[in-house]
Design an enzyme around this catalytic site. Structure first.
Site, PDB file in Angstrom:
ATOM      1  N   TYR A 142      -7.392  10.533   4.134  1.00 57.32           N
ATOM      2  CA  TYR A 142      -7.700  11.960   4.198  1.00 57.32           C
ATOM      3  C   TYR A 142      -8.040  12.416   5.614  1.00 57.32           C
ATOM      4  O   TYR A 142      -7.966  13.590   5.921  1.00 57.32           O
ATOM      5  CB  TYR A 142      -8.857  12.308   3.251  1.00 57.32           C
ATOM      6  CG  TYR A 142      -8.539  12.066   1.787  1.00 57.32           C
ATOM      7  CD1 TYR A 142      -7.562  11.151   1.412  1.00 57.32           C
ATOM      8  CD2 TYR A 142      -9.201  12.731   0.787  1.00 57.32           C
ATOM      9  CE1 TYR A 142      -7.266  10.917   0.085  1.00 57.32           C
ATOM     10  CE2 TYR A 142      -8.912  12.509  -0.552  1.00 57.32           C
ATOM     11  CZ  TYR A 142      -7.940  11.594  -0.886  1.00 57.32           C
ATOM     12  OH  TYR A 142      -7.647  11.364  -2.201  1.00 57.32           O
ATOM     13  N   LYS A 192      -5.965  -3.007  -2.290  1.00 56.16           N
ATOM     14  CA  LYS A 192      -4.534  -3.286  -2.480  1.00 56.16           C
ATOM     15  C   LYS A 192      -4.170  -4.315  -1.402  1.00 56.16           C
ATOM     16  O   LYS A 192      -3.309  -4.098  -0.544  1.00 56.16           O
ATOM     17  CB  LYS A 192      -3.756  -1.962  -2.328  1.00 56.16           C
ATOM     18  CG  LYS A 192      -2.291  -2.045  -2.673  1.00 56.16           C
ATOM     19  CD  LYS A 192      -2.035  -2.135  -4.149  1.00 56.16           C
ATOM     20  CE  LYS A 192      -0.544  -2.321  -4.413  1.00 56.16           C
ATOM     21  NZ  LYS A 192      -0.236  -2.733  -5.783  1.00 56.16           N
ATOM     22  N   ASP A 224      -4.043  -0.977  -8.822  1.00 56.45           N
ATOM     23  CA  ASP A 224      -3.168  -0.705  -9.977  1.00 56.45           C
ATOM     24  C   ASP A 224      -3.723  -1.393 -11.217  1.00 56.45           C
ATOM     25  O   ASP A 224      -3.758  -0.828 -12.313  1.00 56.45           O
ATOM     26  CB  ASP A 224      -1.712  -1.106  -9.682  1.00 56.45           C
ATOM     27  CG  ASP A 224      -1.587  -2.388  -8.879  1.00 56.45           C
ATOM     28  OD1 ASP A 224      -2.620  -2.909  -8.415  1.00 56.45           O
ATOM     29  OD2 ASP A 224      -0.461  -2.880  -8.722  1.00 56.45           O
ATOM     30  N   ASP A 248     -10.854   8.423  -5.334  1.00 57.03           N
ATOM     31  CA  ASP A 248     -10.572   9.773  -5.823  1.00 57.03           C
ATOM     32  C   ASP A 248      -9.886   9.683  -7.193  1.00 57.03           C
ATOM     33  O   ASP A 248     -10.287  10.328  -8.169  1.00 57.03           O
ATOM     34  CB  ASP A 248      -9.649  10.465  -4.799  1.00 57.03           C
ATOM     35  CG  ASP A 248      -9.527  11.948  -5.030  1.00 57.03           C
ATOM     36  OD1 ASP A 248     -10.186  12.459  -5.944  1.00 57.03           O
ATOM     37  OD2 ASP A 248      -8.766  12.605  -4.302  1.00 57.03           O
ATOM     38  N   ASP A 252     -11.792   9.993 -11.200  1.00 58.71           N
ATOM     39  CA  ASP A 252     -11.382  11.016 -12.169  1.00 58.71           C
ATOM     40  C   ASP A 252     -10.960  10.368 -13.491  1.00 58.71           C
ATOM     41  O   ASP A 252     -11.289  10.855 -14.568  1.00 58.71           O
ATOM     42  CB  ASP A 252     -10.225  11.857 -11.617  1.00 58.71           C
ATOM     43  CG  ASP A 252     -10.727  13.144 -10.981  1.00 58.71           C
ATOM     44  OD1 ASP A 252     -11.886  13.152 -10.524  1.00 58.71           O
ATOM     45  OD2 ASP A 252      -9.971  14.134 -10.954  1.00 58.71           O
TER      46      ASP A 252
END
Ligand code: NAD
Length: 357
Positions: A142, A192, A224, A248, A252
């Protein structure tokens, strides 16, 4: 103790849920012998209408001179559309107030009495759901540079940069280990590392830090796989720590497991002693569809106050009292707002929590 708090209700249901949680805070403070010094300030459309900006200088000043910020929500979709993206209240107010706050904590807890509200089958959640997600908030994709779109169509190129320094990774991992130590002592570090260099550094540092926390069981998980395991065996998670983008998305996903968006509180924290002021808010927005009707579920904001007492003021008994009273109401199941299938108003739920205190 003097509890100095900047209170920013903002827009829509922000006003109702902040009012409800301040009522709860006042009762707890009185019960335990503390004094609340609350300074209210305008933010969002409430501030644009009065001062012409979503984050007036007076609001910043009030935030800076207090020990914590309690925030409702900002933004009203119909009015947001009249402004360019970067001038919308959510961008202006949240980005600015959360500057320097690198650790975002979301507590996802499914009250046993509300198990039927969880979208997962009963057999998958019989061990309960109580997960603290810790997301790195000030680094990664970001903010990495270079970022942008260059060239002319059809040969345009877009670039985002995923960068993390050792110091940025270590400080969020430390929050993860310390939090796990105070809970069920299990930490899942999500990365990852099979593909990304930042994740390889992340995993190396997490493994090394794990040696300083022999009492915490550290597990590494690819992002994942983590997104799948959250739905397959949510009861096995205690604390999850991860970088900005992964956090993020996973936070959620995990929030859905609590049964309603109206139940999930959050805290955004910086380095101890840094000038940034810790920020506490429900994860939901201003919900204009139910605003002003006394229908909002106040629980996420009430639990955000409990996080504030815990993390900023070190008042764990007071925080526990709020949590016990709140979950008592939720588990009893007869005084619930509409998002949980009930008919009670925001004020009635708040009254019930206060009665439980
Ligand atoms: N941190 C923030 O200030 C924040 C966060 C998210 C969205 N927003 C803003 O809020 C506005 C509305 O956004 P949205 O509709 O996408 O998301 P929202 O979270 O406001 O609402 C989504 C749905 O959940 C319901 N809901 C949310 N909180 C609830 C509660 N406490 N009790 C009962 N029901 C609840 C709403 O009624 C709505 O149906 C937008 O302007 C958006 O930009 C602000």
């Amino acid at each position: 103790m003097d509890l100095r708090i900047a209170v920013l209700p903002g827009d829509g249901i922000g006003v109702e849920v902040v009012d409800a949680s301040m009522r709860v805070l006042d009762v707890v403070a009185r019960k335990f012998g503390h004094k609340v010094h609350a300074e209210f300030a305008d933010v969002g459309w409430a501030a644009i209408d009065k001062h012409g900006t979503a984050l007036p200088a007076s609001t910043r000043e009030i935030c800076q001179r207090n020990s914590a910020i309690l925030f409702g929500a900002v933004g009203l979709p119909d009015r947001d559309q009249t402004l360019p993206q970067k001038e919308r209240p959510e961008r202006v107010a949240l980005l600015e107030l959360r500057k320097g706050l690198f650790a975002n904590l979301r507590h996802v807890l499914l009250p046993p009495g509300l198990a039927s509200r969880c979208p997962l089958k009963m057999e998958l959640i019989k061990g309960g759901i109580d997960i603290m997600i810790i997301r790195e908030l000030t680094g990664g994709l970001y903010y990495g540079q270079p970022q942008g779109i260059s060239g002319a169509s059809p040969d345009r190129k877009a670039i985002d940069t995923l960068a993390y320094s050792e110091q940025e990774i270590s400080r969020i991992l430390k929050v993860g280990f310390e939090t796990a130590r105070k809970r069920r002592k299990r930490l899942t570090s999500v990365d990852k590392a099979n593909i990304l260099a930042t994740s390889q550094l992340w995993r190396e540092l997490a493994t090394a830090m794990g040696k300083q926390y022999p009492d915490v069981r550290l597990e590494h998980m690819y992002v994942d796989n983590a997104s799948m395991q959250l739905l397959r065996r949510p009861s096995d998670f205690d604390v999850i720590v991860t970088e900005n983008t992964f956090g993020d998305i996973l936070s959620d996903e995990a929030s859905m497991l609590a049964g309603s968006i109206g139940l999930v509180p959050s805290a955004s924290l910086g380095e101890p002693g840094a000038p940034s002021v810790p920020f506490y808010e429900p994860i939901h927005g201003s919900a204009p569809d139910i605003a002003g009707q006394n229908k909002a579920n106040p629980v996420a904001t009430i639990l955000s106050v409990a996080m504030m007492l815990n993390y900023t003021f070190g008042l764990s008994k007071e925080a526990a009292a709020i949590e016990k009273a709140t979950f008592g109401v939720l588990n009893a199941g007869n005084i619930l707002t509409g998002d949980l299938g009930g008919k009670a108003t925001c004020s009635e739920v708040t009254d019930a929590v206060i009665a439980g205190l």
